[in-house]
Scaffold this active site. Structure first.
Site, PDB file in Angstrom:
ATOM      1  N   ASP A 364      10.346  -1.971  29.048  1.00 17.49           N
ATOM      2  CA  ASP A 364      11.707  -2.386  28.743  1.00 17.49           C
ATOM      3  C   ASP A 364      11.800  -3.891  28.901  1.00 17.49           C
ATOM      4  OD1 ASP A 364      13.252   0.191  28.356  1.00 17.49           O
ATOM      5  OD2 ASP A 364      12.279   0.571  30.274  1.00 17.49           O
ATOM      6  N   THR A 365      12.597  -4.518  28.041  1.00 17.17           N
ATOM      7  CA  THR A 365      12.553  -5.965  27.887  1.00 17.17           C
ATOM      8  C   THR A 365      13.893  -6.443  27.369  1.00 17.17           C
ATOM      9  OG1 THR A 365      10.202  -5.788  27.326  1.00 17.17           O
ATOM     10  CG2 THR A 365      11.290  -7.826  26.701  1.00 17.17           C
ATOM     11  N   VAL A 366      14.177  -7.745  27.522  1.00 19.80           N
ATOM     12  CA  VAL A 366      15.295  -8.369  26.817  1.00 19.80           C
ATOM     13  C   VAL A 366      14.759  -9.510  25.968  1.00 19.80           C
ATOM     14  CG1 VAL A 366      17.045  -7.735  28.510  1.00 19.80           C
ATOM     15  CG2 VAL A 366      15.833  -9.901  28.761  1.00 19.80           C
ATOM     16  N   MET A 446      12.181  -6.133  21.079  1.00 18.10           N
ATOM     17  CA  MET A 446      11.739  -5.723  22.409  1.00 18.10           C
ATOM     18  C   MET A 446      11.347  -4.248  22.411  1.00 18.10           C
ATOM     19  SD  MET A 446      15.558  -5.725  24.070  1.00 18.10           S
ATOM     20  CE  MET A 446      16.255  -6.859  22.870  1.00 18.10           C
TER      21      MET A 446
END
Length: 546
Positions: A364-366, A446
């Site tokens: 998970d990423t932004v 992402m």
């Protein structure tokens, strides 16, 4: 009315956002506003990017935190600049310890997968080199959000709920997670206000010290003390020795455009290798979601992933054959393995040195894109990896530590083998598009190993099919799942999915949208200077422009 239904029962259509003086696109509206505040205050695209990134630590802690990593691509004054702010494995950690314990993979929780955090070093380095506003002013919106609170939007609330199931009520090294991120013993519901005063104080310390407190000050001492007290490996020395690295982005040509990525240890090379392979097929005559188009994209990605998983590691520790992997000759050899009449039965890495493949985990990423009126553009990404990362939270700081070390291999002699001071294979990748030396787009998608797949599909939508940035991001996607086949969003269409099955693909529709990535883009029209921005409908965010 005490309850609102935050589901979206109807299709929500977005138009591309346009402006002339600046634009920000990211996965939380309040974070986008933080970046816009910097532009309105006379700051540039880098100031806006840092303010947005810092705000996301508060507003979207389900995907990023002060204990995570970051990468950036900056276009400024006719040049492309890359920043690798990924952290290294602690000096006291090696693959041998896990192998002696009978493990074949690095654990995903607790201190074992924690690497040195790089996010704050990225903010500081970007600000010192390119920023024009005081660092304290740039971090101020994040401090305000943490201290005063902000409502939690629906998608982020769902990720928070998943984290509660993962770490809530476990005690031990995870008890601080519950205190910091599960107020009242549960994840916030959509629309509830979340406050984190400890994180506000931490961000203020970072703002006042230009990031030094996290590596060589009071926050570093707090991290190291908690590590020592709870069986961790990260030390004051690991933190003090961390430095981000300025790198030259690598590129691949695609139908007259140049696509840029950060070089390894990241997986951006996967997107470039896939595009090199796709270059030899004419995808422009078929519709974007035609089975023949998706077949080529899927096969190219399968080949590119096989090579990346075999050969990519920390280039300061092993030789990564970037030039060979991106050469036209190698692309032609890999392209020859694709048949338009059927899927490959199996995929192996190309013959460079015979190393074995491995499979990365999800993450998970932004991601955010910014641009200003003077031509500067920023493509920026940061992450804790798997949601809240390792689940380790440093007491009284709001700092959640990443589990990026889970990206290492434990295979002896592998290019990506865990070793002290080594950086792991990294999933987070910012992207950029130019044409004839003119900057066009800062973009990213992402989501773990979906990221290069998202890059390829968004680029094909724009270059092969002339979609605008918002439509390219909206477009339904497929996802190659290693040895587990292919997933498709239902909107790809049942006829297309059936046709891909007839070609030999093990493909099925997946109802949930979370696994298909989250894209953002700011595009600059080279003729008019108009900024055109798009934001991911699968997330909570938006694009804003002036």
């Amino acid at each position: 009315m005490e309850y609102y239904d935050y589901t979206q029962p109807f299709v929500s259509r977005r138009s591309p956002v346009m402006g002339m003086r600046g634009a920000v696109a990211t996965s939380h509206p309040l974070a986008a506003q933080a970046g816009m505040r910097m532009l309105l205050a006379g700051g540039n695209a880098v100031d806006a990017a840092i303010a947005t990134a810092a705000a996301l630590v508060v507003l979207e802690p389900t995907s990023c935190g002060l204990g995570g990593d970051a990468f950036a691509i900056v276009w400024d004054s006719g040049r492309m600049h890359g920043l690798n702010a990924s952290g290294r494995a602690p000096e006291g950690l090696s693959a041998d310890a896990f192998r002696r314990a009978g493990m074949t993979k690095v654990p995903t929780e607790g201190w074992a997968p924690v690497t040195t955090p790089g996010v704050v070093s990225a903010w500081s380095a970007l600000s010192r080199r390119f920023g024009c506003l005081p660092f304290r002013e740039v971090i101020a919106p994040a401090v305000e959000y943490a201290r005063e609170g902000a409502p939690v939007p629906p998608v982020i609330a769902s990720y928070w709920n998943a984290a509660q199931k993962r770490f809530g009520g476990r005690g031990g090294v995870f008890k601080e997670f519950e205190r910091a991120f599960l107020p009242g013993g549960r994840a916030p519901l959509p629309g509830e206000v979340y406050r984190n005063p400890d994180l506000a104080a931490t961000l203020q310390s970072i703002a006042d010290s230009h990031g030094e407190s996290l590596y060589r000050g009071n926050l570093a001492r707090a991290i190291a003390a908690h590590s020592e007290a709870t069986g961790g490996f990260l030390t004051l020395r690991d933190l003090a020795e961390h430095l981000p690295e300025w790198v030259q982005p690598v590129k691949a040509g695609y139908r007259g455009f140049d696509v840029w990525e950060i070089p390894p240890n990241g997986q951006g090379i996967v997107a470039l290798m896939a595009l090199n392979i796709m270059e030899g097929f004419d995808l422009r005559d078929a519709p974007r979601l035609a089975p023949e188009s998706l077949h080529v994209i899927i096969e190219a990605l399968r080949l590119a992933f096989a090579d990346a998983h075999a050969y990519v590691g920390d280039p300061q520790a092993v030789e990564v054959p970037v030039d060979e992997l991106l050469s036209p000759e190698y692309a032609a050899a890999r392209r020859a393995q694709i048949s338009l009449s059927g899927a490959m039965a199996s995929v192996a890495p190309g013959r460079l040195d015979g190393r074995k493949t491995w499979e990365p985990s999800d993450g998970d990423t932004v991601y955010l894109s910014t641009a200003d009126w003077e031509g500067m553009m920023v493509s920026y990404i940061q992450s804790n990896y798997m949601g809240f990362g390792s689940g380790v939270v440093v007491p009284d700081t709001g700092i959640s530590m990443q589990n990026r070390g889970a990206g290492f291999s434990l295979e002896e002699g592998h290019a990506n083998e865990l070793a002290p001071g080594r950086r792991p294979f990294h999933t987070i990748i910012p992207g950029f598009i130019t044409q004839s030396g003119v900057p066009l787009a800062a973009f990213g998608v992402m989501g773990g190993d979906m990221q290069p797949q998202g890059h390829v599909q968004v680029i094909s939508s724009i270059i092969d099919h002339s979609l605008n940035p918002q439509a390219a991001i909206d477009c339904p996607r497929v996802r190659v799942m290693g040895t587990d086949g292919v997933l498709a969003e239902p909107e790809v269409g049942s006829d297309t999915i059936a046709a891909l099955r007839r070609l030999g693909h093990n493909i099925r529709a997946e109802e949930g949208r979370a696994g298909f990535g989250g894209g953002q883009m700011v595009w600059r029209n080279p003729d008019t200077g108009v900024l055109i921005a798009g934001s991911e409908p699968r997330k909570d965010g938006c694009a804003v422009a002036i």
